[in-house]
Scaffold this motif. Structure first.
Motif, short mmCIF file in Angstrom:
data_model
loop_
_atom_site.label_atom_id
_atom_site.label_comp_id
_atom_site.label_asym_id
_atom_site.label_seq_id
_atom_site.Cartn_x
_atom_site.Cartn_y
_atom_site.Cartn_z
N PRO A 66 -11.54 12.94 5.17
CA PRO A 66 -11.78 11.58 5.67
C PRO A 66 -11.19 10.45 4.84
CG PRO A 66 -13.79 12.53 4.74
CD PRO A 66 -12.80 13.65 4.86
N SER A 67 -10.97 10.68 3.54
CA SER A 67 -10.40 9.60 2.73
C SER A 67 -8.97 9.28 3.13
CB SER A 67 -10.43 9.98 1.24
OG SER A 67 -11.75 10.02 0.77
N MET A 68 -8.36 10.16 3.90
CA MET A 68 -6.99 9.95 4.36
C MET A 68 -6.93 9.50 5.81
SD MET A 68 -5.24 13.32 2.69
CE MET A 68 -5.41 13.70 0.95
N ASP A 69 -8.09 9.28 6.41
CA ASP A 69 -8.12 8.91 7.83
C ASP A 69 -7.93 7.40 8.00
OD1 ASP A 69 -8.58 11.56 8.31
OD2 ASP A 69 -10.71 11.34 8.76
N ILE A 70 -6.79 6.93 7.53
CA ILE A 70 -6.45 5.51 7.63
C ILE A 70 -4.99 5.39 8.04
CG2 ILE A 70 -8.18 4.81 5.94
CD1 ILE A 70 -4.63 4.68 4.83
N GLN A 71 -4.58 4.19 8.34
CA GLN A 71 -3.18 3.94 8.66
C GLN A 71 -2.56 2.93 7.69
OE1 GLN A 71 -1.02 5.24 11.14
NE2 GLN A 71 -2.60 6.82 11.18
N ILE A 72 -3.18 1.78 7.53
CA ILE A 72 -2.60 0.75 6.67
C ILE A 72 -2.96 1.06 5.22
CG2 ILE A 72 -2.47 -1.70 6.16
CD1 ILE A 72 -1.37 -0.85 8.90
N SER A 73 -1.95 1.27 4.41
CA SER A 73 -2.14 1.62 3.00
C SER A 73 -2.14 0.35 2.16
CB SER A 73 -1.02 2.56 2.54
OG SER A 73 -0.96 3.69 3.38
N SER A 74 -3.26 0.10 1.49
CA SER A 74 -3.44 -1.22 0.87
C SER A 74 -2.50 -1.49 -0.29
CB SER A 74 -4.90 -1.36 0.40
OG SER A 74 -5.24 -0.36 -0.52
N ASN A 75 -2.08 -0.49 -1.01
CA ASN A 75 -1.19 -0.73 -2.15
C ASN A 75 0.29 -0.63 -1.77
OD1 ASN A 75 -2.53 -1.55 -4.40
ND2 ASN A 75 -2.88 0.48 -5.23
N PHE A 76 0.58 -0.29 -0.54
CA PHE A 76 1.97 -0.14 -0.13
C PHE A 76 2.71 -1.48 -0.21
CE2 PHE A 76 5.29 0.68 3.22
CZ PHE A 76 6.01 1.59 2.46
N GLU A 77 2.00 -2.56 0.05
CA GLU A 77 2.63 -3.88 -0.04
C GLU A 77 3.10 -4.16 -1.46
OE1 GLU A 77 1.57 -8.55 1.07
OE2 GLU A 77 0.16 -6.94 1.54
N ARG A 78 2.32 -3.71 -2.45
CA ARG A 78 2.72 -3.90 -3.84
C ARG A 78 3.97 -3.09 -4.16
NH1 ARG A 78 -3.07 -3.55 -4.26
NH2 ARG A 78 -3.95 -5.52 -4.99
N LEU A 79 4.02 -1.87 -3.63
CA LEU A 79 5.20 -1.04 -3.85
C LEU A 79 6.43 -1.70 -3.21
CD1 LEU A 79 6.59 1.59 -4.76
CD2 LEU A 79 6.03 2.51 -2.49
N LEU A 80 6.26 -2.19 -1.98
CA LEU A 80 7.38 -2.85 -1.31
C LEU A 80 7.91 -4.01 -2.14
CD1 LEU A 80 6.36 -3.05 2.47
CD2 LEU A 80 8.20 -1.70 1.45
N PHE A 81 7.00 -4.78 -2.71
CA PHE A 81 7.40 -5.93 -3.51
C PHE A 81 8.32 -5.49 -4.65
CE2 PHE A 81 6.63 -8.86 -7.10
CZ PHE A 81 7.07 -10.04 -6.51
N ASP A 82 8.00 -4.35 -5.27
CA ASP A 82 8.81 -3.87 -6.37
C ASP A 82 10.12 -3.26 -5.87
OD1 ASP A 82 8.53 -3.45 -9.42
OD2 ASP A 82 9.30 -1.53 -8.72
N LEU A 83 10.04 -2.48 -4.80
CA LEU A 83 11.23 -1.83 -4.27
C LEU A 83 12.22 -2.83 -3.68
CD1 LEU A 83 9.77 1.33 -2.45
CD2 LEU A 83 10.87 1.23 -4.70
N LEU A 84 11.70 -3.94 -3.16
CA LEU A 84 12.55 -4.93 -2.50
C LEU A 84 12.90 -6.08 -3.44
CD1 LEU A 84 10.82 -5.01 1.00
CD2 LEU A 84 12.61 -3.51 0.15
N ASP A 85 13.22 -5.73 -4.68
CA ASP A 85 13.69 -6.70 -5.68
C ASP A 85 12.72 -7.84 -5.91
OD1 ASP A 85 16.09 -5.27 -6.04
OD2 ASP A 85 16.96 -6.24 -4.28
N MET A 86 11.43 -7.54 -5.76
CA MET A 86 10.38 -8.53 -6.00
C MET A 86 10.62 -9.82 -5.22
SD MET A 86 9.53 -8.00 -10.04
CE MET A 86 9.09 -6.36 -10.67
N SER A 87 10.98 -9.64 -3.97
CA SER A 87 11.25 -10.79 -3.10
C SER A 87 10.04 -11.05 -2.20
CB SER A 87 12.49 -10.53 -2.24
OG SER A 87 12.64 -11.55 -1.27
N PRO A 88 9.23 -12.07 -2.50
CA PRO A 88 8.05 -12.33 -1.67
C PRO A 88 8.41 -12.68 -0.23
CG PRO A 88 8.43 -14.14 -3.20
CD PRO A 88 9.36 -13.04 -3.61
N GLY A 89 9.56 -13.32 -0.05
CA GLY A 89 9.97 -13.68 1.30
C GLY A 89 10.23 -12.47 2.17
N VAL A 90 10.96 -11.48 1.63
CA VAL A 90 11.27 -10.27 2.39
C VAL A 90 10.00 -9.48 2.68
CG1 VAL A 90 12.52 -8.09 2.36
CG2 VAL A 90 13.58 -10.14 1.42
#
Length: 255
Positions: free
Chosen positions: A100-124
């Motif tokens: 059940p701990s995996m029964d979700i869709q939106i991953s809350s920390n994924f946005e933080r990862l995106l920020f780092d992977l996408l050259d720390m661009s808040p706009g993107v």
């Protein structure tokens, strides 16, 4: 592969897996006997910040921990696995499973990862989050997906496969594992990693029905929790109001 259950026991052989219950030995930056090799770290999915946070693993890798891949292990609610394979981050309805701990869709920390992977661009990042909110999905560009794949791998198990792994591990080692740990172990086998560490903090006693189905045993509570059902339960009802909840926390914290 090393399976770390967060408890101290002597090492023993489990199938062809070398079991090491000393988490610090495997992840200590100074443990040269481990760090001489590039590891695949198999972590549990969930809110992308489960008991062991795969985003924290990513930060550790950036700090110098020689992790070849961080592996996202999940059940059929595999939004991150799908994104890693296709570049499309698309939320579907969650399916109830025996993990059940995996029964979700939106991953809350994924946005933080995106920020780092996408050259720390808040706009993107903001644009992609807006697309997710409005359309239920967004797509990574070819270069963005390549950056994701350079650091991560993924795999998933369905419910039947999860039960089978619990049974297989018990039959070969008499170690009782919970369904989330079983998914991490199962992904190791599916993806055929040579050097991998599956990290787990969940206790099998939290999921007695699934464990009973797999091996016919009701897992015992750990010693620290053996009297938990005898303790008095305190329940306080509060209105669904942020101000009331804030006032309650402030008052009780001050006392």
């Amino acid at each position: 592969m090393k399976i770390l259950f967060g408890i101290k026991q002597k090492k023993r052989e489990m199938m062809n897996i070398k079991v090491d219950y000393e988490l610090k030995n495997a992840l200590d930056f100074h443990a040269k006997e481990y760090l001489a090799r590039q590891w695949a770290i198999v972590l549990l999915d969930g809110y992308y910040k489960d008991q062991i946070d795969i985003f924290a693993g990513y930060i550790a890798k950036k700090m110098g921990l020689p992790i070849h891949k961080l592996v996202i292990a999940t059940n059929v609610n595999n939004i991150l696995e799908r994104c890693l394979k296709t570049g499309m981050y698309e939320a579907f309805d969650s399916i109830q499973t025996n993990s059940p701990s995996m029964d979700i869709q939106i991953s809350s920390n994924f946005e933080r990862l995106l920020f780092d992977l996408l050259d720390m661009s808040p706009g993107v990042v903001g644009k992609k989050m807006s697309e997710l909110k409005e359309n239920g999905k967004f797509e990574l560009s070819k270069s963005e997906l390549e950056s994701f794949k350079n650091n991560f791998d993924a795999g998933s198990l369905d419910q039947a496969e999860t039960v089978k792994i619990i049974k297989d591990i018990y039959n070969k080692s008499h170690q009782i594992i919970d369904p989330h740990t079983a998914i991490a172990v199962g992904v190791h086998y599916k993806n055929s990693y040579e050097n991998s560490i599956a990290l787990s903090t969940a206790h099998a006693a939290k999921f007695p029905d699934t464990v009973m189905k797999a091996i016919g045993i009701n897992p015992e509570l750990p010693n620290i929790s053996e009297d938990i059902y005898k303790l008095h339960e305190n329940i306080i009802d509060l209105p669904n109001d942020v101000g009331d909840i804030n006032a309650f926390i402030t008052k009780n914290f001050s006392e």
